[in-house]
Enzyme design. Structure first.
Site, mmCIF file in Angstrom:
data_model
loop_
_atom_site.group_PDB
_atom_site.id
_atom_site.type_symbol
_atom_site.label_atom_id
_atom_site.label_comp_id
_atom_site.label_asym_id
_atom_site.label_seq_id
_atom_site.Cartn_x
_atom_site.Cartn_y
_atom_site.Cartn_z
ATOM 1 N N LYS A 1 -0.238 4.451 -1.878
ATOM 2 C CA LYS A 1 -0.551 3.431 -0.871
ATOM 3 C C LYS A 1 -0.282 2.039 -1.447
ATOM 4 O O LYS A 1 0.265 1.169 -0.782
ATOM 5 C CB LYS A 1 -2.011 3.568 -0.407
ATOM 6 C CG LYS A 1 -2.191 4.789 0.501
ATOM 7 C CD LYS A 1 -3.635 5.171 0.739
ATOM 8 C CE LYS A 1 -3.678 6.498 1.514
ATOM 9 N NZ LYS A 1 -5.014 7.056 1.663
ATOM 10 N N ASP B 1 -7.960 3.250 8.948
ATOM 11 C CA ASP B 1 -7.888 4.714 9.021
ATOM 12 C C ASP B 1 -8.292 5.203 10.417
ATOM 13 O O ASP B 1 -8.091 6.364 10.759
ATOM 14 C CB ASP B 1 -8.849 5.342 7.992
ATOM 15 C CG ASP B 1 -8.119 5.834 6.751
ATOM 16 O OD1 ASP B 1 -6.891 6.037 6.832
ATOM 17 O OD2 ASP B 1 -8.782 6.014 5.720
ATOM 18 N N GLN C 1 -11.058 5.880 0.253
ATOM 19 C CA GLN C 1 -10.386 7.170 0.055
ATOM 20 C C GLN C 1 -11.402 8.316 0.095
ATOM 21 O O GLN C 1 -12.394 8.305 -0.633
ATOM 22 C CB GLN C 1 -9.641 7.150 -1.291
ATOM 23 C CG GLN C 1 -8.773 8.349 -1.534
ATOM 24 C CD GLN C 1 -7.594 8.471 -0.574
ATOM 25 O OE1 GLN C 1 -6.908 7.503 -0.295
ATOM 26 N NE2 GLN C 1 -7.378 9.667 -0.060
#
Ligand code: NAP
Length: 283
Positions: free
Chosen positions: A52, A119, A96
């Protein structure tokens, strides 16, 4: 052999588009920033976070990595999220997953400001997807919609079958297909007559997490087959679809690797750009 839907080519096109827009924003003095939080030492998570970061750098997005020790308390993590929620230069925040067991994932996700939730896991964004009024969509289903659009695959009036009902793939995938006027069926581990249902699909999305789960006798001649699965078989990455057997029946199919996988990071970059635009009153 059916048409191969190439995730590497399509994700490169998305990233190029994002890079150009980021550079246009930069010219106006607006920066785009993503904060990625990782707690603990999970090796797979570390690879995802590194990828990322690399993608951000390539597209001109500022990335801040917060690597916290396994022993981090919920209070400490919530404190960091509060700080990042208020930080002007950060437009997107990603924590994460999975988190170490002592941390309540739901509470952590709920603490991220919905405007920075790139997200799209926050209940506000989940609800907005339901009513069809959304800025962010979880990256994997967003990437699949991008692939279908790139390949000019019509969804309107099509029978779409999604195998899997997870919050990050199956459910949002089904909603997006529904918003695009597909007639959608969601299947799961308790579904009866799975084979018959799949045989009715014009577009079949497999998000099961079981190697070669979708066999040729489950696929209608000419169907579009999207394979979300990322499984390890004898050390090799392998999808949920028995690619070799299905590829001659499908009209178009995504490979694994090189299909849906590369789209996920590209769509994270897209969501981060969208967040920056919204926070600066653009679009
Ligand atoms: P998940 O949370 O484990 O969900 C799997 C789903 O499959 C569940 O809804 C489950 O049903 C269903 N299922 C399991 N066995 C089944 C059966 N025999 N018949 C019908 N349905 C069955 O997994 P996920 O997070 O959605 O991920 C799915 C796959 O996609 C995994 O391989 C994952 O690694 C991969 N993935 C890839 C990307 C990418 O970037 N390419 C991103 C995310 C995930 P129940 O709900 O009834 O248990």
């Amino acid at each position: 052999m059916s048409r191969l839907i190439d995730g590497k080519v399509i994700s490169a096109a998305v990233k190029e588009r994002v890079k150009n827009e980021v550079s246009q924003l930069n010219e106006k003095g607006i920066t785009v920033g993503l904060a990625v939080i990782i707690v603990g030492e999970d090796p797979a998570s570390k690879i995802y976070v590194a990828n990322k970061k690399k993608a951000c750098e390539a597209l001109g997005i500022i990335s801040e990595e917060y690597a916290l020790p396994e022993s981090t308390t919920e209070k400490e993590l919530l404190g960091l999220i509060d700080t990042l929620n208020a930080k002007k230069s950060i437009n997107g925040i990603l924590c994460q997953l999975p988190l170490p067991r002592h941390l309540d994932e739901k509470r952590i996700i709920n603490a991220i400001s919905p405007e920075k939730d790139v997200d799209a896991f926050h209940p506000v964004n989940v609800g907005r997807i339901m009513i069809g009024d959304y800025d962010f969509v979880p990256c994997t289903p967003a990437g699949i919609m991008e692939m279908l659009a790139y390949e000019n695959i019509e969804t309107e009036g099509k029978r779409c079958v999604v195998i899997g009902r997870s919050n990050i793939v199956g459910k949002p995938m089904a909603m997006l297909l529904l918003h695009k006027n597909g007639t959608v069926t969601i299947c799961h581990s308790k579904t009866r007559n799975l084979k018959e249902i799949c045989l009715g699909a014009d577009i079949l999305v497999a998000a099961v997490g079981k190697a070669k789960f979708v066999t040729a006798d489950m696929v209608k001649e000419g169907a579009v087959v999207i394979d979300v699965g990322m499984n390890r078989e004898n050390g090799r990455l392998c999808g949920d679809v028995d690619f070799e057997a299905v590829k001659d029946k499908a009209s178009a199919i995504t490979p694994v690797p090189g299909g849906v996988g590369p789209m996920t990071i590209a769509m994270l970059m897209q969501n981060t750009l969208t967040a920056a635009k919204r926070q600066n009153g653009i679009g």
